[in-house]
Design a protein around this motif. Structure first.
Motif, short mmCIF file in Angstrom:
data_model
loop_
_atom_site.label_atom_id
_atom_site.label_comp_id
_atom_site.label_asym_id
_atom_site.label_seq_id
_atom_site.Cartn_x
_atom_site.Cartn_y
_atom_site.Cartn_z
N UNK A 101 6.70 -19.30 1.27
CA UNK A 101 5.99 -19.14 -0.01
C UNK A 101 6.24 -17.80 -0.65
N UNK A 102 5.75 -16.74 0.00
CA UNK A 102 5.84 -15.40 -0.61
C UNK A 102 6.79 -14.47 0.11
N UNK A 103 7.38 -14.91 1.21
CA UNK A 103 8.23 -14.02 2.02
C UNK A 103 9.68 -14.06 1.57
N UNK A 104 10.23 -12.91 1.21
CA UNK A 104 11.66 -12.77 0.98
C UNK A 104 12.00 -11.29 0.88
N UNK A 105 13.28 -10.99 0.84
CA UNK A 105 13.75 -9.61 0.73
C UNK A 105 14.58 -9.48 -0.53
N UNK A 120 11.97 -4.92 11.52
CA UNK A 120 10.85 -4.00 11.35
C UNK A 120 9.54 -4.63 11.83
N UNK A 121 8.51 -3.81 11.97
CA UNK A 121 7.22 -4.28 12.46
C UNK A 121 6.46 -5.03 11.37
N UNK A 122 5.53 -5.87 11.79
CA UNK A 122 4.66 -6.57 10.85
C UNK A 122 4.00 -5.58 9.89
N UNK A 123 4.02 -5.91 8.61
CA UNK A 123 3.44 -5.05 7.59
C UNK A 123 4.42 -4.07 6.98
N UNK A 124 5.63 -4.02 7.48
CA UNK A 124 6.64 -3.10 6.92
C UNK A 124 6.95 -3.46 5.47
N UNK A 125 7.27 -2.47 4.68
CA UNK A 125 7.63 -2.68 3.28
C UNK A 125 9.13 -2.59 3.04
N UNK A 126 9.83 -1.88 3.93
CA UNK A 126 11.24 -1.60 3.71
C UNK A 126 12.11 -2.27 4.76
N UNK A 127 13.12 -3.00 4.30
CA UNK A 127 14.17 -3.52 5.17
C UNK A 127 15.28 -2.47 5.18
N UNK A 151 15.45 -9.47 -9.91
CA UNK A 151 15.25 -8.83 -8.61
C UNK A 151 14.18 -9.51 -7.77
N UNK A 152 13.09 -9.96 -8.40
CA UNK A 152 12.00 -10.56 -7.61
C UNK A 152 11.50 -11.89 -8.17
N UNK A 153 11.57 -12.09 -9.48
CA UNK A 153 11.11 -13.34 -10.09
C UNK A 153 12.21 -14.40 -10.02
N UNK A 200 10.63 -5.80 1.43
CA UNK A 200 9.97 -7.02 1.88
C UNK A 200 8.93 -7.43 0.85
N UNK A 201 9.09 -8.60 0.27
CA UNK A 201 8.12 -9.14 -0.68
C UNK A 201 7.12 -10.00 0.08
#
Length: 284
Positions: free
Chosen positions: A120-124, A74-81, A158-160, A93-94
């Motif tokens: 650091x903050x990037x993951x799915x 997906x493009x930069x800034x996308x929220x959904x994989x 899920x995220x933590x 996308x976190x």
């Protein structure tokens, strides 16, 4: 013509013979369809020897058993994989999704960009909790120069940071690939080689009661243990790029992956050596 006397009938016969010879010679040297049947070549790969010519095509062949499949393009800034397996398990996308098209790319014949994770903050994260998957395969293409970080795994949150975590592929502090599961004790298989060399690599792990644990890198089985057959009995989420790896051998202080990824998938089946090879060869 002096020295040669032929009757009219013999002259006609000679002309016909010469004409027939000319036709045969022309047929031998004339171009035909078969002259254009050469294999299509791209870099070191040939379409005639590769089962599939793209990574997406190879994965498509095995989507029946997929839990999810993300192109991570997906493009930069996308929220959904977007999940293209047909199961509707779209990931999130976190952090900030950053896309780039490096050269060379993980799958050079596939359109689209790669996912750049900042360590650091990037993951799915996946959308739905799964109850105790015991037969599965995990897959991702990755590129990094950093030794350490989770590539893909299973955690109770899920995220933590997850309290329970296993079924994980990570890079240890030596850059080796480690596939870990937990069942009353830590169970790991580790690649002999390191993969933090800045090149694109393909990794697959599989586990089942019948086959135990297997770890493949770049299409080759690099580590296995048939005695390790069951992961921890847990309900959780599949995660790509980050979760705790505390307690595993050789784990780095930073659990986040730093580098690029392309095509991450989890299957509810054990991919065979042939399937793994087909997936890897499609990216060469």
């Amino acid at each position: 013509m002096r020295g040669v006397r032929l009757r009219d009938g013999k002259v006609v016969a000679l002309v016909l013979v010469l004409a027939l010879v000319a036709v045969v010679l022309l047929a031998q040297f004339a171009p035909t369809r078969s002259a254009f049947s050469a294999k299509v070549t791209d870099s070191s790969n040939t379409a005639g020897t590769a089962k599939d010519f793209t990574c997406s095509g190879a994965i498509d062949d095995d989507l029946t058993g997929a839990v999810f499949a993300y192109k991570l393009g997906e493009a930069t800034g996308a929220k959904t994989a977007v999940d293209w397996s047909g199961k509707g398990a779209n990931g999130t996308y976190q952090g900030t999704m950053t896309a780039a098209t490096p050269s060379p790319n993980a799958c050079p014949r596939d359109p689209g960009s790669s996912y750049v994770l900042n360590g650091g903050t990037s993951f799915v994260s996946t959308p739905t909790a799964v109850k105790n998957p015991t037969t599965f395969s995990e897959e991702v293409w990755f590129k990094t120069t950093v030794a350490g970080g989770l590539l893909i795994g299973f955690g109770s949150n899920q995220v933590a940071v997850s309290g329970q975590h296993d079924r994980q592929i990570y890079l240890n502090t030596s850059g080796q690939l480690v596939f870990g599961a937990y069942n009353n004790a830590v169970q790991v298989v580790t690649s002999p080689a390191s993969y933090n060399d800045g090149a694109w690599h393909h990794v697959v792990s599989t586990m089942s009661a019948a086959t135990g644990m297997r770890l493949y890198a770049d299409g080759v089985l690099v580590a296995s243990n048939t005695a390790y057959t069951l992961p921890e009995n847990a309900t959780g989420y599949w995660r790509v790029g980050y979760d705790t790896t505390t307690g595993w051998p050789g784990t780095a202080n930073n659990y986040s992956f730093t580098g690029s990824m392309r095509y991450a998938a989890v299957y509810s089946t054990v991919l065979s050596q042939t399937q793994v090879t087909n997936h890897y060869v499609s990216s060469r």
